[in-house]
Every structure is written in C-alpha cells, then in structure tokens.
Design a protein around this motif. Structure first.
Motif, PDB file in Angstrom:
ATOM      1  N   PHE A  16      -6.165  -7.483  -3.879  1.00 12.93           N
ATOM      2  CA  PHE A  16      -5.534  -6.185  -3.630  1.00 12.93           C
ATOM      3  C   PHE A  16      -4.131  -6.137  -4.241  1.00 12.93           C
ATOM      4  N   LYS A  18       2.289   2.003  -3.379  1.00 17.49           N
ATOM      5  CA  LYS A  18       1.310   2.607  -4.275  1.00 17.49           C
ATOM      6  C   LYS A  18       1.094   4.079  -3.959  1.00 17.49           C
ATOM      7  N   GLY A  60       0.812  -1.214   0.000  1.00 20.56           N
ATOM      8  CA  GLY A  60       0.000   0.000   0.000  1.00 20.56           C
ATOM      9  C   GLY A  60       0.845   1.264   0.000  1.00 20.56           C
ATOM     10  N   LEU A 120      -2.716  -3.958  -7.565  1.00 17.13           N
ATOM     11  CA  LEU A 120      -1.559  -3.065  -7.514  1.00 17.13           C
ATOM     12  C   LEU A 120      -0.510  -3.470  -8.541  1.00 17.13           C
TER      13      LEU A 120
END
Length: 401
Positions: free
Chosen positions: A280, A69, A66, A284
């Motif tokens: 997820f 990103k 995360g 990404l």
C-alpha cells in the motif's frame, strides 16, 4: 578553605577500588559507544521484547498516508510519511519472517527470508513493471546494492575498527562471497557488451532473449547458493555464537521450538498484514514520484536509488552496524553480501521473469552510468575482501565512493 567534598573521608577497600576502576573505564569509552548509548535504536534492544509498543508508529503513519493521497497533500509530506512507514514495516516484516522461519526448517526458512527480506525492493520493482516503469525498477535494484555494499558496509568497517589496529576478515568466507558477488556484476555487464556486437535493429530482441535465459541461470545459481549455504558448507556461515546456540538447542532437546509453536498463526497474520501495508505505502509512493521529483528538484532515478533503498535497508543496517561494533565483521559480511546476492541472483532475475509473464520487456541491460557505478563499487569491495585486512580508513573510502 576546604569544600564539603574535600572534607569528606575518602572510602577505602574493595568497593572504592571497584568504583575507581569503573570511573576509569567510563573515561576510556570511545565516542562511538557514547553515541550508541544516546541514540539506542529499538533494533539494537530487540524489538521482539517490544511487540506491544513498536507497532504504534505504523498505526499512525498508515492513516496519514491514506489522507495524504485523498487530500493531495504536499509531495514532500507524502514522501516523508510513506518512507517512515516503510522503515517500520520493514522491521515488522523482518521480525515476522524470522519467527515464521523457525517453524518451517532451514531450507524453507531461507527461502522465506529470501522472498520477504527484500520486500520493499521486490514490491517496488513489480509495481513499477506493472506501470511500465522499467527504468525505475532497475534503479531501485541498483540503489539497494549500492546501499548495502557502500553505505552499510562502510559504516560497519568504521565502527568495527575505530581506534583499533588492522583487523582481518574470515578469508574462506570473504573469498567465497566475493566470487559470487562478481558473478552478479558480470551479468550486468554482458548485455552492455551485446549492444556493441549486434546491429541496432536486432539488439532489442537479442538482449531480451539473452536476459530471460540468463535470469533462469541466475535463479538456478541462487538455488545452488542456498544449498551451499544450508547444506554442504554451512559451517562457513556460522559464527561462534551461532554454533554455541545450536549446541544448546540440541542439548535442550528442541524445547525452544516447542515453546514458540503457539505463535505460528500470529506470525503469519503479522507477516501478511505487514506485507500488505508495505504494498500500500509503496504504491502511494510510486504514484507520487513525478510530483516529488518536481517539488524536491531531484530526478525520479535519485528517488529510486537513494530514498527507497535506504528506507528498506535502514533497520537491517542499524542492527548490522551495532553488531559490528563488537568487532564481528564476519557477521556483517554475511548479512550484507547475502542481501546483495538476494538482489542480484533472485530479485532482479525474478523481475525479468515477471516482466516476461506480463509482456513487459524487462532486461538485464541497465543504464550505462548505473552499470559502471555498480560494477566499480563491487570491484572495490571485492578487492577489499580478497585483501583480507581492513581498517577504519577502508570504511571511510567506501562511504566516500
């Protein structure tokens, strides 16, 4: 002058004899066993015993993915973090689906394994379709098939037959699965034949309708394969250890299933969480494919064919290769060919139907080079299975191919 070691009295008796035999046995250990001892993966020791510890890499890698990103880190770091997370998530999905399958019965468990056994490929294919990247979705499917039948199967043959004479496959199992494998290859060739039959102005609609109809047939064939696999010819797919385990379960009156009943809810939660995390990380990864290709100097097709399938099949591959070290290549054939059939008879047709539902023209017409490469690989493996005998050189040839 004698050293201290030389002056010590030499032990005698059964203990010394056993010690000398043990030293001789250790000297005879081949390099593959030594490597396996040094680099013993968690999959080989049974991750069910490590439920507390094996999840921590995912807890670390998901926040890193995360952050990569949000702060636009280097694409190479994004690739490494997400690929590593997918490897551990694939293992978690495998464990959770196996636990959940024990509560659902054979047929439902097989359907669950078919659905979640190739979660990464299915997720990457669906997300690529949603973004209109049909070629990328097809490349992931081809890469998964090549990874199974060339990389993993080749390693299995090398480790199983190293320093041994020529070994033999289970002929009935090998011939049955090789026939189903050829069906998968033929379905990839027929759209190419259509392109040489009809005019260019009509070919797109013809191939699209042909692919959708063929996908329905393949899904029906996969249902028949499951019935063959679980019903009428189940004995072909059971090893001696599995049959002995089934007899023990019957003698124990099903006490094992009763003992595992309390973990049903936790298995569902772990499976759902692992699938959501896989979606997820895959999302990404797909969003950064363009930057990764430019930074690494490779094509997007290379990422789809090599990186994603190897990450998805790594844990399964380590387990199968370790099992084949004992010479049980029949189990390796079952796992590898079953994974191939899941891709060819289930995942690819399912993606065609999904594309039909969301108005994306997903077809069975693959890139010409990918089609030739996949058909050649399946043809070589099919010939090897039909021959019924193998040595480590056959595994080396599959790896070279």
């Amino acid at each position: 002058m004698l050293s201290r070691r030389d002056t010590q009295p030499k032990p005698c008796g059964p203990e010394s004899s056993h010690r000398r035999q043990q030293e001789i046995h250790d000297d005879d250990i081949d390099p593959w066993t030594r490597i396996q001892r040094l680099f013993k993966m968690p999959s080989q020791t049974g991750l069910n015993k490590l439920n507390i510890n094996h999840g921590w890499p995912v807890m670390v890698l998901l926040p890193l993915a995360g952050l990569a990103k949000i702060f636009h880190w280097n694409p190479t770091i994004v690739l490494v973090v997400n690929i590593a997370a997918i490897i551990f998530l694939s293992e978690s999905i495998s464990i959770s689906s196996d636990e959940l399958a024990e509560h659902l019965g054979e047929l439902q468990g097989a359907l669950l394994s078919a659905t979640f056994g190739n979660t990464v490929e299915l997720t990457a294919g669906v997300l690529a379709l949603v973004h209109g990247e049909i070629a990328f979705a097809q490349s992931v499917m081809v890469g998964s098939i090549l990874s199974d039948i060339l990389l993993i199967f080749g390693c299995c043959l090398v480790t199983a037959s190293y320093n041994k004479e020529v070994l033999e496959f289970n002929s009935a199992l090998a011939k049955t699965l090789s026939s189903l494998m050829m069906i998968t290859a033929v379905t990839m060739l027929l759209p190419t034949a259509l392109y040489s039959t009809f005019p260019v102005s009509e070919i797109d609609d013809r191939v699209l309708s042909f692919s959708r109809g063929t996908s329905l047939v393949l899904l029906a064939l996969y249902g028949g394969y499951l019935y063959f696999y679980l019903g009428t010819h189940k004995h072909l797919f059971l090893s001696n250890e599995s049959e002995a385990g089934d007899d023990d379960d019957e003698n124990n009156g099903g006490s094992s299933s009763a003992d595992s009943g309390a973990s049903l809810a936790s298995s569902i939660i772990r499976l759902t969480t692992a699938v959501a995390a896989t979606v997820f990380c895959t999302e990404l990864l797909l969003e950064s494919v363009d930057d990764m290709a430019q930074t690494l100097g490779v094509s997007e097709v290379f990422i789809a064919i090599v990186f994603i399938p190897i990450a998805s099949n790594s844990t399964e591959g380590v387990t199968v290769i370790a099992a084949s070290r004992t010479g049980d290549t029949d189990s390796a054939i079952r796992v590898i060919i079953d994974s191939l059939l899941q891709i060819g008879l289930f995942v690819i047709p399912f993606l065609v139907i999904i594309g039909w539902c969301i108005a994306e023209p997903m077809t069975l017409f693959f890139d010409s080079f990918q089609t030739v490469a996949m058909f050649s690989a399946i043809l070589v493996v099919n010939h090897l299975l039909r021959d019924g005998q193998y040595a480590y050189i056959h595994g080396a040839m599959l790896l070279a191919l």
